[in-house]
Design an enzyme around this catalytic site. Structure first.
Site, PDB file in Angstrom:
ATOM      1  CE1 TYR A 130      34.490  17.947  23.120  1.00  0.00           C
ATOM      2  CE2 TYR A 130      33.480  16.575  21.434  1.00  0.00           C
ATOM      3  CZ  TYR A 130      33.656  17.808  22.028  1.00  0.00           C
ATOM      4  OH  TYR A 130      32.984  18.897  21.531  1.00  0.00           O
ATOM      5  CB  THR A 163      45.199  14.235  19.168  1.00  0.00           C
ATOM      6  OG1 THR A 163      44.501  12.997  18.995  1.00  0.00           O
ATOM      7  CG2 THR A 163      46.246  14.382  18.070  1.00  0.00           C
ATOM      8  CD  GLU A 246      36.533  14.866  15.923  1.00  0.00           C
ATOM      9  OE1 GLU A 246      37.472  14.083  16.177  1.00  0.00           O
ATOM     10  OE2 GLU A 246      35.685  15.187  16.758  1.00  0.00           O
TER      11      GLU A 246
END
Length: 400
Positions: A130, A163, A246
Site C-alpha cells: 500500500y 512488513t 486491519e
C-alpha cells in the site's frame, strides 16, 4: 459494565483454556514474550498456525465452507481474550485476516479456490503493498503504475514499509491504472507473486535493529489481468474494505492489561531511592490512570460485541478503538522505559537472544523494553494514521 456470559459461553471458555494448556508449549510462550515487533517471528507464527489449523480454530471469522468455525461473536471474543491471557503468538494477519475477507467479497470463484486453501495451509505467505515513498497515509496519491499489455498489466514503481516482504511469496498491491480522474479513481487491486521477474526487495533496518519492514521495487513486472481483485479502477473501495479488518478485531483490552501487569511487576522489582519504584505515588498514579483507560476500552469492546451479536455494524468503533489502543500501549511502553532506567539500552534483546560476546547482564524484564517502545511509536501511523482516524470519527459521529 460487566458482560453476561451464558453457561454455554463459560463452557466454551474452559474448552479454549484446556486446548491452550495442552497445545501451547512453554517454548512458544517464551518466544512470544520476547517478540518485539508487530508480527511474531515467521517460524513461530507458522508453527502455531499449523496447530490451530489442525484444531480447526485458525480462522474463526472465515465462512464455515472455507474453514471457519461458525462461532458466535461472543465466542470469537472469548477466544481472543484467552489467547492474550495465555501469551500465544499472533498469527500473521496479512493473508488470513486482511486479504481473505477481500477475496470473500470481491474475489472470483477461481481466485477463492486457488488462494484461500494455500493461505490457510501456510503454503502462501502474503505481504501488503500500500504505502509508497511520499504516499503513506494518503493512499490516493500512490504512483506505482500498471499499464495494460494484452492480457497482462506491466507494473512499475515501489512500495515502502512493507512488513515481512523478506519472507513473503505473494503481495497484494494497489496500483494506478488511470490518472485522468480524481485521485481515488483509477486505482486497481492486484495479486502479484514475489518471484515474478522484476520484483526486488531491499531491507529497512529500524532504530531498534529489527528487520521487519522493507522497500519493494517493481521494474516492468508482468501481472496477468486475472490477478486483479474487483473491477478495474475500483481498487480504492477494495482497499477501504480491507482496512476495516486491519483496524478492527477487538480484544485489545486484555492484551494491554497483560502488558500493564508486566509494567507493575517491573515497578515492584526496580528500586528508586532504596525503595521499590511501585511505592512512588506519582508512578503508581500514572499506572492506575492506564488501568482506568484499559477498563474503559474493555467496556467499549463489550458494547461493540453487543452490537455485533445483534447483527449490527461496529460503525466508527474500529477507528476509536485503534487510536485508544495505540495511545495506551505507547504510554505503557514509556513507563516501562522509565522504570528500567539504564537497562533500557538499545539492542538489549539482541544481546540476550543472539549470544553476543558481551552477554546481557540486566534483569530479564528489561530485555524487550526498548525495542518495543521504539516499535510502538510507529503504531500511530500504520493501519491508518491517528489523524485519519480522528477525521473518520469527526465525519461519522460529529457530522463535521
Amino acid at each position: 459494565m460487566d458482560i453476561a456470559y451464558s453457561a454455554e459461553d463459560q463452557a466454551f471458555r474452559e474448552e479454549v483454556r484446556t486446548f491452550l494448556d495442552t497445545k501451547l508449549s512453554d517454548d512458544m510462550r517464551r518466544a512470544a514474550a520476547r517478540t518485539t515487533t508487530v508480527f511474531a517471528d515467521k517460524d513461530l507464527a507458522m508453527a502455531w498456525q499449523a496447530i490451530l489449523v489442525e484444531q480447526g480454530w485458525a480462522v474463526p471469522s472465515w465462512p464455515v465452507e472455507h474453514g471457519g468455525t461458525g462461532w458466535t461473536p461472543t465466542e470469537k471474543y472469548i477466544f481472543g481474550e484467552e489467547l492474550a491471557k495465555a501469551g500465544a503468538p499472533g498469527l500473521i494477519p496479512l493473508g488470513l485476516r486482511m486479504l481473505a475477507p477481500v477475496l470473500f467479497k470481491y474475489g472470483t470463484p477461481e481466485q477463492q479456490a486457488h488462494y484461500l486453501p494455500k493461505m490457510l495451509s501456510g503454503e502462501h505467505y502474503w505481504c501488503q503493498g500500500y504505502s509508497e515513498p511520499g504516499s503513506g497515509s494518503d493512499l490516493s496519491s500512490l504512483r506505482t503504475a500498471a499499464a495494460k499489455d494484452g492480457d497482462d498489466y506491466i507494473v512499475n514503481g515501489s512500495k515502502i514499509w512493507t512488513t515481512h516482504a523478506q519472507f513473503a511469496d505473494h503481495i497484494f498491491c494497489l496500483v494506478r491504472t488511470d490518472s485522468s480522474g480524481r485521485p481515488q479513481q483509477g486505482i486497481t487491486f492486484l495479486l502479484i507473486p514475489m518471484a515474478t521477474p522484476g520484483v526486488s526487495v531491499e531491507p529497512i533496518i529500524t532504530l531498534a535493529a529489527d528487520h521487519e519492514v522493507n522497500q519493494v521495487f517493481f521494474d516492468g513486472v508482468r501481472v496477468p489481468q486475472a490477478n486483479r481483485v474487483g473491477p478495474e479502477h475500483d481498487g480504492w473501495n477494495v482497499a477501504k474494505y480491507l482496512l476495516e479488518f486491519e483496524r478492527g478485531g477487538g480484544g485489545a483490552a486484555v492484551r494491554l492489561q497483560v502488558s500493564l501487569d508486566h509494567l507493575k511487576a517491573i515497578a515492584a522489582a526496580e528500586r528508586e531511592g532504596g525503595e521499590a519504584l511501585w511505592s512512588s505515588p506519582g508512578f503508581r498514579a500514572r499506572t492506575n490512570a492506564l488501568d482506568i483507560r484499559i477498563m474503559a476500552l474493555q467496556f467499549s469492546e463489550h458494547a461493540t460485541l453487543a452490537r455485533l451479536s445483534r447483527g449490527e455494524s461496529p460503525g466508527p468503533g474500529s477507528s476509536l478503538a485503534k487510536n485508544n489502543t495505540v495511545e495506551i500501549e505507547q504510554q505503557i511502553n514509556e513507563l516501562k522505559l522509565e522504570a528500567v532506567h539504564y537497562y533500557g539500552m538499545p539492542h538489549a534483546n539482541l544481546i540476550s537472544m543472539n549470544g553476543h560476546d558481551a552477554p546481557w547482564v540486566g534483569p530479564e524484564h528489561a530485555e524487550t523494553v526498548t525495542p518495543r517502545y521504539l516499535n510502538s511509536r510507529a503504531a500511530s501511523i500504520f493501519g491508518g494514521a491517528k489523524e485519519v482516524q480522528k477525521n473518520i470519527v469527526a465525519k461519522v459521529v460529529l457530522g463535521l
